[in-house]
Design an enzyme around this catalytic site. Structure first.
Site, short mmCIF file in Angstrom:
data_model
loop_
_atom_site.label_atom_id
_atom_site.label_comp_id
_atom_site.label_asym_id
_atom_site.label_seq_id
_atom_site.Cartn_x
_atom_site.Cartn_y
_atom_site.Cartn_z
N SER A 21 -8.31 4.96 -2.44
CA SER A 21 -7.90 5.81 -3.55
C SER A 21 -8.14 5.11 -4.88
O SER A 21 -7.95 3.91 -5.02
CB SER A 21 -6.42 6.15 -3.42
OG SER A 21 -5.95 6.82 -4.55
N GLY A 46 -5.18 9.05 -6.95
CA GLY A 46 -3.74 9.20 -7.06
C GLY A 46 -3.34 10.53 -7.68
O GLY A 46 -3.83 10.91 -8.74
N CYS A 130 4.53 2.10 -7.79
CA CYS A 130 4.78 2.82 -9.04
C CYS A 130 6.15 2.43 -9.58
O CYS A 130 7.09 2.23 -8.81
CB CYS A 130 4.74 4.33 -8.82
SG CYS A 130 3.17 4.96 -8.22
N ILE A 191 -4.10 -4.30 1.04
CA ILE A 191 -3.15 -4.40 -0.07
C ILE A 191 -3.58 -3.51 -1.24
O ILE A 191 -4.77 -3.21 -1.38
CB ILE A 191 -3.02 -5.86 -0.57
CG1 ILE A 191 -4.38 -6.39 -1.05
CG2 ILE A 191 -2.46 -6.75 0.52
CD1 ILE A 191 -4.33 -7.76 -1.74
N GLY A 217 -11.43 -6.49 -5.71
CA GLY A 217 -12.73 -7.11 -5.50
C GLY A 217 -12.65 -8.35 -4.64
O GLY A 217 -11.56 -8.71 -4.13
#
EC number: 1.3.-.-
Length: 303
Positions: A21, A46, A130, A191, A217
């Site tokens: 995502s 999202g 969040c 993660i 990355g």
């Protein structure tokens, strides 16, 4: 002939490769590059209850072996998604998941309720990285009680596959994983990005408008691998691994560490064909090593 099929709880994937995502838009943006049905699935950007404008520019920056982003969940809200984007996703013959975000437990619940009614969306990925505005901005996914609260509430209203995306910015990711498993998560993905920062020495200013952002990355891969391996020892539900996967060898490493499937993110910015190249590379790996099924790789790290 090798078998690339995997099961993530009640989700059947034709292969273990999904897209992450926030790096793949709604999938539609990549149709010109390859047939999305070749993927095990993809996770759309999202989605929140209400529209969000995102953060001010600049909100992305290249860093050594990676990138920072602080886009801020820019989207037009779940109702817009259901009415305008979802009809264009129904045609795909693969798993399309929606990443769900929110600022309160109630927002997560209402957003999940809308998506629960969309027949061709077999699951959601709950983004608990969040800030909880009712708790002084503390991120939902950084404490067991807050992670449990949001997952428990969403589980009550969401009938399909519930994948929970874990934050790496914690002391013990295993404890968070166990907490969400105990209240109904069907799988965990990890993660999410690592909190990081970049500065321009000449201007003496941060490169991002938000000062800090999420690092992704190749730079994060060793951390991601370690966390996937730790979580695999802690939970019984399937794990979807991600974090710096650039090629098939990276993907195989995550599966050896305990992931049943993987997500490709930042690699798609470098090469839009990266996800399908990784599918092909995993198949080649299985053939070379005379392994009949990709599921035989999962957790088979030789210690």
């Amino acid at each position: 002939m090798v078998d690339l099929g995997v099961k993530i709880g009640n989700l059947d994937l034709k292969n273990p490769v999904m897209t992450a995502s926030g790096t793949f838009g709604y999938g539609l943006e990549f149709e010109d590059f390859f047939d999305l049905n070749r993927l095990g699935g993809f996770v759309v950007k999202g989605t929140t209850l209400h529209a969000r404008q995102g953060n001010p520019y600049p909100r992305s920056a290249e860093t050594p072996s990676g990138m920072l982003n602080a886009v801020g969940l820019q989207n037009r809200g779940v109702k817009y998604f259901a009415e305008n984007i979802y009809p264009r996703l129904e045609k795909f013959q693969t798993n399309v998941l929606v990443n769900v975000s929110g600022s309160t437990v109630e927002e997560y619940v209402e957003c999940a309720e809308v998506i629960n009614e969309l027949e061709h969306i077999p699951g959601i990925e709950l983004n608990i990285s969040c800030p909880n505005v009712k708790e002084g901005g503390m991120t939902f996914g950084t404490s067991c009680p807050s992670a449990e609260a949001v997952v428990r509430a969403v589980r009550k209203v969401y009938d399909k596959h519930l994948m929970v995306k874990l934050s790496p910015n914690v002391t013990s990711i295993e404890e968070i994983a166990r907490a969400v498993e105990n209240v109904g998560a069907d799988s965990v993905s990890l993660i999410n990005t690592l909190l990081a920062m970049a500065i321009d020495a000449e201007s003496r200013k941060p490169l991002l408008s938000t000062i800090t952002g999420g690092l992704s990355g190749p730079a994060v891969k060793p951390v991601a691998l370690r966390m996937v391996w730790q979580v695999a020892q802690a939970v019984k539900i399937p794990i979807v691994g991600m974090g710096g996967i650039m090629n098939a060898a990276d993907a195989v490493e995550f599966m050896l560490a305990g992931a049943s499937a993987i997500q490709v993110g930042t690699a798609g910015f470098v090469d839009p064909l990266a996800p399908v190249k990784i599918v092909e590379g995993i198949e080649d790996y299985l053939k070379r090593h005379k392994i009949e099924s990709v599921t035989d790789l999962v957790g088979s790290l030789q210690l």
